[in-house]
Scaffold this motif. Sequence first.
Motif, mmCIF file in Angstrom:
data_model
loop_
_atom_site.group_PDB
_atom_site.id
_atom_site.type_symbol
_atom_site.label_atom_id
_atom_site.label_comp_id
_atom_site.label_asym_id
_atom_site.label_seq_id
_atom_site.Cartn_x
_atom_site.Cartn_y
_atom_site.Cartn_z
ATOM 1 N N GLN A 1 16.755 47.158 -79.853
ATOM 2 C CA GLN A 1 17.242 47.670 -78.695
ATOM 3 C C GLN A 1 16.681 46.576 -77.618
ATOM 4 O O GLN A 1 17.189 46.309 -76.421
ATOM 5 N N ILE B 1 18.656 44.141 -74.844
ATOM 6 C CA ILE B 1 18.167 44.292 -72.989
ATOM 7 C C ILE B 1 18.029 42.925 -72.509
ATOM 8 O O ILE B 1 18.594 42.251 -71.598
ATOM 9 N N GLU B 2 17.088 42.090 -73.374
ATOM 10 C CA GLU B 2 16.473 40.856 -72.689
ATOM 11 C C GLU B 2 17.663 39.702 -72.783
ATOM 12 O O GLU B 2 17.489 38.917 -72.099
ATOM 13 N N ASN C 1 20.904 40.263 -72.333
ATOM 14 C CA ASN C 1 22.123 41.042 -71.787
ATOM 15 C C ASN C 1 23.191 40.974 -72.917
ATOM 16 O O ASN C 1 24.460 40.416 -72.456
ATOM 17 N N PHE D 1 25.175 43.275 -73.750
ATOM 18 C CA PHE D 1 26.118 44.316 -73.560
ATOM 19 C C PHE D 1 26.724 44.149 -72.139
ATOM 20 O O PHE D 1 25.858 43.583 -71.070
ATOM 21 N N GLN D 2 27.751 44.811 -71.834
ATOM 22 C CA GLN D 2 28.134 45.014 -70.190
ATOM 23 C C GLN D 2 28.545 46.547 -70.148
ATOM 24 O O GLN D 2 27.519 46.932 -69.510
ATOM 25 N N GLU E 1 25.727 36.406 -76.357
ATOM 26 C CA GLU E 1 24.749 37.039 -75.975
ATOM 27 C C GLU E 1 24.040 37.925 -77.265
ATOM 28 O O GLU E 1 22.929 38.202 -77.433
ATOM 29 N N ILE E 2 25.252 38.520 -77.935
ATOM 30 C CA ILE E 2 24.597 39.371 -79.248
ATOM 31 C C ILE E 2 24.051 38.529 -80.177
ATOM 32 O O ILE E 2 22.903 38.951 -80.736
ATOM 33 N N LYS E 3 24.560 37.365 -80.516
ATOM 34 C CA LYS E 3 23.925 36.530 -81.273
ATOM 35 C C LYS E 3 22.542 36.120 -80.796
ATOM 36 O O LYS E 3 21.600 36.187 -81.586
ATOM 37 N N TYR F 1 19.159 36.800 -83.147
ATOM 38 C CA TYR F 1 18.449 35.717 -83.386
ATOM 39 C C TYR F 1 16.748 36.143 -83.083
ATOM 40 O O TYR F 1 15.940 35.634 -83.694
#
Lengths: 279, 774, 161
Positions: free
Chosen positions: C90, C94-95, C97, C99-100, C143-145, C149
């Motif tokens: 989680q 957040i850190e 970004n 998600f939109q 961003e999800i990657k 990571y």
Amino acid sequence: MIGFDFEYYRPKTLAEAVNFYHMLKERGKRPVYYSGGTELITMARLNQVIFGSVIDIKGIPDTWIYGYSEQDLIIGSSISLTDLEEDRDFPLLSQTAGRVADRTSRNKITIGGNICGKIIYREAVLPFLLADSRVLIAGRNGSRIVPISNIFEQEVQLAEDEWIVQFLTDRSILSLPFFTVKKRKLDVIDYPLLTLAAIKKDEHIRVAVSGLCAFPFRSEAIETILNNRSMPKELRIKEAVDRLPAPVLNDWIASAEYRRFVFQNTLMEMFTALEGDEK
Amino acid sequence: MYNIGRSMIRKDAIEKVTGTAKYTADLITADSLHAKLVTSPFAHALVKKIDISAASRITGVQAILTGKEAHTLTGEQIKDRPILAVDRVRYNGEPVAVVIADTLAIAKRAADLIKVSYTPLPVVHSPSQAYQEDAPLVHENLGQYEKIADVYPIPGTNICNVTKIRKGNMEQGWNASAVTAETKISFPPSDHCAIETRSVSAEVLPDGHIIIYSSSQVPFTIKKLFNNIFGIDQGRMTVHTPLVGGAYGGKSAVQLEFIAYLASRAVGGQKVQLTNSREEDFITSPVHIGLDAWVKLGADKNGILQAAEMIFLFDGGAYSDKAVDMSRAAATNCTGPYHIDNVRCDSLCLYTNHPYATSFRGFSHPELTLAIERTLEVLAEKLAMDPVELRGKNAIRPGNTSPTQVVLNESKIGNTRKCIERVAELIDWDEGDRIEVSPHVIRAKGISCFWKNSNIDTNAGSGAILTFNADGTVNLNCGVIEIGTGSRSVLAQIAAERLKIDAQQVFIKMDIDTSVTPEHWKTVASRGLWMAGRAVLAACDDAVCQLKDTASQALRVPREDLDISGGYVFVKNEPKRRLAFKELAYGYVYPNGNAVGGQVIGRGYYTLTGMTFLDPETGKGVPGPDWTVGAQAVEVEWNACDFTYRILRAATVIDAGTIINPELARGQVRGGMHMGLSFASREGFVFDKNGVVLNNQFRTYKVLRYGENPHYTVDFVVTPSRETAYGLRGIGEHAVIGMPAALANSLSRAAGVPLNQLPLTPELIWRAKSGDQV
Amino acid sequence: MSMKYNRIPVTLKVNRQTKNADIRTADTLLDVLRENFGLTGSKPGCLNGDCGSCTVLIDGCPMKSCIMLGLEAAGREIVTVEGLRGSPVQRAFIENNAFQCGYCTPGFIMNIEGLIRKHPDADDAVIEEWLQSNICRCTSYQEIKAAVYAVLGKETREDHK
């Protein structure tokens, strides 16, 4: 949301499952055997299948067996495709089953469900067809073991109360050289343009294909021509295309011509993988 | 500066990662009834009979509505669409009945029992077919429909809007052209694919007050349309919009709201919940527009563009909705960001028997851009000129005019040329645009430019209200919908900057309540920060004025001698003499108990200025305040044996003006590129010969998945706007626009064959290479 | 075990709490979580097993709760996004970004929770195989990657900034 209601049964033994079937059938409850259930749930939501009761076979220990008897690797029909992907005893199966749907869905889809499903691809059957595997079938008269080729012709052909408990595969087959590939239109998660699996036993290549025609098949006629080493590969491939057991699918995923083109390329890839550069 | 240029964490972050974020369908209450649609299996048919008898007998069914009860015509531009089909269905998926029942399962069961008899009619399969004189008519009564002024349908045809651009002198343009190039492009309608399907609830309270919850980009429009269509007093209606789970233009159409409202009325005002299944969301609710287009460009021998002529035939589908506006928007920017003196464009919106189209991110610009940029590639080839050079030479600049003859300045047009130069660097254009890695593996690059203005109502505007908590922190209230862009968080940053406090001190709720939220026209057209940013600045200024007024009395100095910083109002000449916002926001209290001033409520608004309707004969007019421009590039690796490809990397350079929140801005740009590539490579509805959609699930309608994406690079050129808050520019849509063209250009270059259709599947390339007509 | 009635009582273990509900046999686990327990963090995106927005953990393994009957989850350990509190995944979302609009986010997060428990040293191929089960329509996946990571302690390629 599934619009209709059904009864749910979770038998603990093979006999109980079959008895439930007959009892429910007699009472007009339109029973279905339920394994991973992903296909039944999604089709039920759209009323593409309607049933009055489900018999969830995952409570039966026989369907969870995974291991070796003297000569065979036994795989219970409740084993998920993910588990098969990770247990690499039968690498051809691991890889072929490991490309069905997506990873999370494969955590739920079972080997039995994939092979007995209504969706035409049933890719997990290909390795068993190639391996001349046998299946343990439960039915009114108890259990019986038959070659898979006896009960799989385009789709699973069983009496309505019968179902597959286990797949039995000769150990000697498991480590044979093999080739398996799933060709898709473009996307990594999609139905196949075709899935082709092959093994090489005693210099003889066996080939089974899904997605090219309206059903998965292994064809003796095609294997004969593909193994005719007196002909150049290109010609063998060309003739194999002419001997397909049914018309090539021509649908919105791909045209028949393009599928044929992909099939020919794939056979060449298979030759390269199993035969190297030899003529 | 405190807050501009800082990548602050968005204010909805924690709720979104913890699952506490609430979307419309999460708010179902126990008293809700549930509605289920019955939709048409035919693309075009007469409705002979609807038999609801079996369905009505099911226990738990409270009401069933058909076109008989819901025949009112709706449509923002042309009122051509009944709430439920009457006598005739015009697309596969069109709602013909709705069941209202105690539970969704019962509603579904009953819906399945409704028997509708149809008589199939001839189907209009494409805008090109619709344009033919002998095409079946989708709307025989087009001439009788009520419509707004600046839409130009042609009764007796399938044309629901015509926009003409007539700029310069075409004869002169062609005479000056040493080289010309023509291209035809085409692609089918596709879909927005927001992961949250559209969802609404409606309730009529005993006093007549209507409460709607809707996953919408346009809650304020819903109110206006209810007033317009049902004659409901706007004060007697509240629309709530909580967080929206993706929109991309698709939730700017009003459709389910009407059905849910009539459904609620049919059950005595009880609350009725209606949520699309994924299958319905794909085709029943409006889709992304399709296009057939023809473009001809002419240039002199130096590659300077002299003339452009184009015909756009947009596939508006069965009903006009926003498609008519999109066809107009395409005309206004028909050339792409290039200076051309002589332009002739006919942009038509056609009725077909496809699902109807509404706004899609980019609002007809990704579509027109494919046509222009593919033609530019052909022109470059004929001129034997580097495609980057050709674009750079013709890039539009201050002093040039747009197709609608707006005279441009730096603030209006930004710097396209700089974007082209930078994107060429990022994609290593100079190392070669086509490299044979091995005999069968080819790497190729493609480039494209984009521009977009807003094309929204000439008087569109936005409002903001700013209140204070007693501790001096601030509440911002404005009407921009949080559809995922993070705009509300960025508006809080803008407010904080103006108030010279930390953005953590500004609170903003994510849900909209049209009874108390100041209107933002619609959360569309990349005008969220553009307009609301100005409104927020005005509200801040208004609040600061009030704070200073009170402080000037308390400190006994003229207001002009005061300034603000860090949550204080201070005397400029003696900064230590100061009062905190919290001492002023509810009036100042002297030591003896006397109070002066009072509650501070900042008020701000902004309305677009100088916009005009377009001249119907020439298109001359001002469609929007400014353009955001940019350049994009894609590199692919293509396999010449099996025609498959991978998209290796994609780059965008966008003149974004001042960047308020760099990470959120990059996220918008990357997300836009991603959506453009997904659309171009694999999306599009497949219709059977009867016009029935074959791919209405994610199982069959494919979008990019994790790992299929290339690496995305984003860079900015900064030409601040002179009209906006801190010089920002709209960027929400723009990165979609050039991606289909850049991908098509790269693959055409790789395969050595023009690829002018979407989606760009390996089979399409195989066909093109095999000599099929593509 | 046999159940003859269409509405039947079931006991589920959700987020370490034991919960009872009367459900339809035809209810999917997603139906039960949302309607009986008000756990609306699991999202309906397709109800067809295609998009992954409803992903929860069952005995630690990601499952799409729209293609599982509620009854099938009896006796198993169910964790929904509401069962996480300040997990590294989680925080990383957040850190980075990652998600939109946030609608697919719970499904992605639960899938990644399952992934890092099973493969704390997952390589790109494994990450891709797992995360291809979910669809995000807003972000670019980059961003999800980066978030995955970050959780796995890997470096991502630096973007041009």
